[in-house]
Design a protein around this motif. Structure first.
Motif: not given
Length: 463
Positions: A115-139
């Motif tokens: 029920q934490a409103e702050a938690s929902r605000a920080i997470v936003g609408g991203n799914t967990i897959a979107e949070n970990y969308a590492f696709v590009g090689v930095h180096h």
């Protein structure tokens, strides 16, 4: 009382967070996450007078910095957006979180509820897959000629990465530079390097090796050229296969050797304290502490995990529990977390086992007893494959871990997902088994290493 005080400090930071970097909401999100993480790990003064003084002083500094009176923020908190929706009392000295937002666990742990409103605000609408969308090689780093068995970002550091290799070298890289570069290479071990760890302040590195030594390196940014401060040989003259700084007292280093011995070393004096060694058996390949530094687990090549109670003052080890995970299958990595999400609120232990599996255990008691929660199938039979918890877990739905694999892939696993495939992302860039994995503290970069000595730094996809 410790839990209440941490809630009060977090509430105070949340009240002023809407006024921090108004044009950079992502920074505000990162800041409040890091503040919460640091509070959970804080083990400082228990004096209520000191804590109350800290609250008052921090409140005054924040008010001066942002020029917003506390009572004005209290009024705004009733009607502003969800970013600052943690409600607090009207008391000028004591700030109380709304009970529906947080629940308090033992030992001062605070976990957000659904029920934490702050938690929902920080997470936003991203799914967990979107949070970990590492696709590009930095180096890509290729300074090592043999397998890089372990990689570690510095503590609370975004850019410095340590790499330990079987070519006998330890390298430290700046991955956030323009361009990324190898800062320096530590040359001194006569055989392959098996493990490494950063001190709390990242000014020291400890490394272990097949040559039977533990080396302490000075690598602080203000010290100029790095240098070896101390070399300590294993008590039994055996190969040293793992090493770890104590998370609270960096004078202590814990090491595991090929003779099955776990030993505490006072790295400042080079002395093994009395009562700080214990025979486990097999080869000690993995070590980890809980967040308090009082509970130590070690894993060997026989599929066994042993827990120890660590005496903070003397460095003595007291054996507690022995857990057989998979007989005859090496335990190659151990990682612990006090809690990993609001759905998984118990202390947890993540275990890589060379039985084609990665295990998630719940820590049942103060003696380190383990209860199996989940088992995931990965390709792992021969190599020193490692895994890690994702560092930011305070405010999101679900929880992820990242693991290497002998099929040359990197897997992101949702450990809270039931009844569906656990893999939320898969990285394919290595041409040999992936051994090491490490996040920087804000999860913007992920480093992975393989059997050919290649280190790839991946970047998160921007959304």
């Amino acid at each position: 009382m410790a839990a209440l005080w941490k809630q009060q400090v977090f509430a105070l930071d949340s009240r002023y967070n809407a006024h921090r970097a108004p044009n950079h909401p992502n920074f505000r999100t990162l800041y409040i996450r890091r503040r919460n993480q640091l509070l959970r790990e804080y083990n400082g003064s228990e004096d209520p007078t000191v804590r109350k003084h800290y609250l008052r002083l921090r409140g005054q500094l924040l008010q001066q910095r942002y020029g917003v009176p506390a009572d004005q923020i209290s009024q705004k908190s009733r009607s502003t957006s969800a970013r600052s929706s943690i409600r607090v009392s009207e008391s000028p000295d004591i700030f109380k979180l709304q009970a529906s937002n947080y629940q308090t666990l033992g030992q001062g742990e605070v976990v957000p509820t659904k029920q934490a409103e702050a938690s929902r605000a920080i997470v936003g609408g991203n799914t967990i897959a979107e949070n970990y969308a590492f696709v590009g090689v930095h180096h890509i780093f290729d300074q090592h000629t043999q397998a890089v068995t372990m990689i570690k970002f510095g503590n609370n550091d975004r850019s410095r990465l340590c790499c330990a290799s079987l070519d006998g070298l330890v390298s430290v890289c700046d991955v956030a530079g323009a361009p990324p570069k190898v800062l320096f290479i530590l040359n001194g071990h006569e055989k392959g390097v098996t493990g490494c760890d950063w001190s709390i302040s990242n000014d020291l590195l400890v490394s272990s090796s097949f040559d039977g030594t533990i080396r302490l390196w000075e690598v602080g940014q203000q010290t100029g050229e790095p240098r070896c401060l101390r070399i300590v040989r294993d008590q039994a003259g055996a190969e040293v296969l793992s090493c770890l700084f104590h998370p609270v007292n960096n004078n202590f280093v814990i090491a595991g050797n090929s003779s099955g011995m776990v030993a505490v070393l006072n790295i400042s004096t080079g002395i093994y304290p009395r009562g700080g060694s214990s025979k486990v058996g097999g080869k000690i390949l993995a070590l980890t502490f809980d967040s308090s530094g009082r509970l130590l687990w070690c894993g060997n090549d026989k599929g066994t995990i042993v827990s120890f109670f660590f005496e903070l003052g003397s460095g003595r080890l007291s054996k507690c529990r022995r857990i057989s995970v998979s007989e005859g299958s090496a335990i190659t990595c151990l990682s612990s977390r006090a809690w990993i999400s609001r759905e998984a609120r118990d202390p947890s232990l993540l275990v890589n086992c060379a039985a084609n599996a990665i295990y998630l255990f719940r820590v049942r008691d103060k003696e380190g007893s383990l209860v199996l929660r989940r088992k995931f199938i990965i390709h792992h039979q021969k190599q020193l494959v490692r895994s890690t918890f994702c560092p930011i877990m305070s405010f999101r739905q679900g929880a992820c871990v990242v693991t290497g694999s002998e099929d040359s892939c990197v897997y992101f696993l949702d450990i809270e997902r039931e009844g569906r495939p656990a893999t939320v992302n898969k990285l394919q860039g290595h041409a040999s088994p992936v051994l090491g994995v490490s996040f920087n503290y804000d999860e913007s970069l992920l480093a992975t290493s393989d059997c050919h000595g290649l280190v790839i730094v991946w970047k998160r996809e921007k959304r």
